[in-house]
Write a protein that holds these residues in place. Structure first.
Motif, PDB file in Angstrom:
ATOM      1  N   ASN A 289      13.376 -40.253  36.300  1.00 11.41           N
ATOM      2  CA  ASN A 289      14.038 -38.996  36.655  1.00 11.41           C
ATOM      3  C   ASN A 289      15.448 -39.276  37.149  1.00 11.41           C
ATOM      4  O   ASN A 289      15.735 -40.384  37.634  1.00 11.41           O
ATOM      5  CB  ASN A 289      13.226 -38.234  37.696  1.00 11.41           C
ATOM      6  CG  ASN A 289      13.128 -38.980  39.013  1.00 11.41           C
ATOM      7  OD1 ASN A 289      14.033 -38.940  39.843  1.00 11.41           O
ATOM      8  ND2 ASN A 289      12.009 -39.702  39.210  1.00 11.41           N
TER       9      ASN A 289
ATOM     10  N   ALA B 212      19.140 -28.304  26.922  1.00 15.39           N
ATOM     11  CA  ALA B 212      18.159 -29.313  26.511  1.00 15.39           C
ATOM     12  C   ALA B 212      17.957 -29.205  25.008  1.00 15.39           C
ATOM     13  O   ALA B 212      17.628 -28.117  24.494  1.00 15.39           O
ATOM     14  CB  ALA B 212      16.842 -29.107  27.236  1.00 15.39           C
TER      15      ALA B 212
ATOM     16  N   LEU C 104      19.902 -34.062  27.108  1.00 17.64           N
ATOM     17  CA  LEU C 104      20.254 -33.075  28.123  1.00 17.64           C
ATOM     18  C   LEU C 104      21.767 -33.064  28.300  1.00 17.64           C
ATOM     19  O   LEU C 104      22.377 -34.086  28.643  1.00 17.64           O
ATOM     20  CB  LEU C 104      19.572 -33.422  29.461  1.00 17.64           C
ATOM     21  CG  LEU C 104      19.710 -32.353  30.552  1.00 17.64           C
ATOM     22  CD1 LEU C 104      18.892 -31.113  30.182  1.00 17.64           C
ATOM     23  CD2 LEU C 104      19.234 -32.904  31.913  1.00 17.64           C
TER      24      LEU C 104
ATOM     25  N   LEU D 198      12.523 -29.865  34.378  1.00 20.54           N
ATOM     26  CA  LEU D 198      13.547 -29.714  35.414  1.00 20.54           C
ATOM     27  C   LEU D 198      12.833 -29.189  36.650  1.00 20.54           C
ATOM     28  O   LEU D 198      12.068 -28.218  36.560  1.00 20.54           O
ATOM     29  CB  LEU D 198      14.630 -28.735  34.951  1.00 20.54           C
ATOM     30  CG  LEU D 198      15.390 -29.128  33.671  1.00 20.54           C
ATOM     31  CD1 LEU D 198      16.066 -27.900  33.065  1.00 20.54           C
ATOM     32  CD2 LEU D 198      16.415 -30.208  33.973  1.00 20.54           C
TER      33      LEU D 198
ATOM     34  N   PHE E 146      15.879 -34.026  36.728  1.00 25.19           N
ATOM     35  CA  PHE E 146      15.372 -34.062  35.361  1.00 25.19           C
ATOM     36  C   PHE E 146      14.424 -35.238  35.229  1.00 25.19           C
ATOM     37  O   PHE E 146      14.755 -36.367  35.616  1.00 25.19           O
ATOM     38  CB  PHE E 146      16.542 -34.217  34.372  1.00 25.19           C
ATOM     39  CG  PHE E 146      16.125 -34.361  32.940  1.00 25.19           C
ATOM     40  CD1 PHE E 146      15.631 -33.291  32.222  1.00 25.19           C
ATOM     41  CD2 PHE E 146      16.228 -35.597  32.294  1.00 25.19           C
ATOM     42  CE1 PHE E 146      15.261 -33.438  30.890  1.00 25.19           C
ATOM     43  CE2 PHE E 146      15.855 -35.749  30.969  1.00 25.19           C
ATOM     44  CZ  PHE E 146      15.368 -34.660  30.270  1.00 25.19           C
TER      45      PHE E 146
END
Length: 305
Positions: A10, A20, A118, A149, A158
């Motif tokens: 993440n 995205a 992203l 998210l 993320f």
């Protein structure tokens, strides 16, 4: 700089809105994919079915999440399907946004070059993505949670997920609280089939309706023959020799063959049937004394017709 992420990794985000993108190679025989997003509360479920944004519902009612048209990436053999999310405008009770994908007529195991990119939605066109998550060694599943998210310490992060669903998009959506009406859909097809034999008797019933006039036409004939017998039972039959006006008259003992007097004074009997023994009947008022019978001379007015 783009963060290339492994499954489970993440990163923190500072962008107010992100884009995205699900990308894959359009090799021959590979299934087509569709991107989608689900807005979840703290309980891990959608607040309502409108929190599911996908190709049949491409825009959230608040406009904070949008599904963009699928397109081929210029200069390549890749397909891109995109979802935009305004992180700064999401309602406070939205705790997480799941980024998912589904395959049509196939599984993700047949897809090559699958990855999630992203982007900062405010960055200029052609700018490098914020993060990239290559998805490798995917099992034979028809739906996949690619990434998510989520809120953390007042900001957003993320995460790369890569969790598959063998039950497809409907199973994935149901797992997050979406009401899916896939099973009721075949029933309407079966329902019209059932009424198909039913219309066959229906015309018979429709043709039977005209027979009702025959039933009501039978009513008058029975009434006509029945009424005369009923009337004599209640009303006494008229006398053979009807009396004139006035009070009740004495019954006439004469045979039915003998003519009866008409209105007024006694009338002479026809010459063809003299009845000297018959006494004339009184007419108006109370019974009168019977005068001796005398046959008046016949004239032309008394000749039989």
């Amino acid at each position: 700089m783009t963060h290339v992420m492994a499954k489970g990794a993440n990163i923190s985000l500072t962008a107010a809105a992100v884009r995205a993108v699900l990308r894959w190679s359009s090799a021959a025989g590979a299934p087509d994919l569709d991107a989608s997003a689900l807005l979840l509360g703290a309980n891990g479920k959608v607040r309502s079915d409108t929190d599911f944004v996908f190709y049949n519902q491409p825009r959230h009612p608040l406009g904070v999440v949008r599904h963009l048209p699928k397109h081929r990436v210029p200069g390549s053999e890749e397909i891109a399907d995109t979802v935009e999310i305004d992180l700064a405008k999401l309602p406070a009770d939205v705790d997480r946004v799941v980024l998912a994908g589904s395959a049509e007529s196939g599984t993700f195991h047949e897809v090559r070059g699958l990855r999630v990119l992203l982007h900062d939605a405010a960055a200029p066109a052609g700018a490098e993505p914020l993060a990239e998550f290559p998805i490798h060694e995917v099992e034979a599943v028809s739906a996949l949670v690619c990434a998510e998210l989520y809120r953390r310490d007042g900001g957003w992060k993320f995460r790369a997920v890569g969790q598959g669903y063998s039950s497809g998009l409907s199973g994935l959506a149901t797992d997050f609280g979406i009401t899916v009406d896939e099973e009721p859909t075949p029933e309407p097809a079966a329902t019209p089939a059932a009424p198909t034999p039913t219309p066959t008797p229906a015309p018979a019933a429709t043709h039977a309706a005209p027979e009702e006039p025959a039933s009501y036409t039978l009513t008058p004939p029975p009434v006509a023959p029945t009424a005369p017998p009923t009337a004599p039972a209640t009303i006494p039959p008229p006398p053979a020799n009807p009396p004139g006006y006035g009070y009740p008259q004495q019954p006439t003992p004469q045979p039915q063959a003998q003519p009866q007097p008409s209105y007024g004074y006694p009338q002479p009997q026809p010459q063809a049937q003299p009845q000297p023994q018959q006494q004339p009947q009184p007419t108006y008022g109370y019974p009168q004394p019977q005068p001796p019978f005398a046959l008046p001379p016949q004239g032309p007015q008394f000749q039989p017709r």
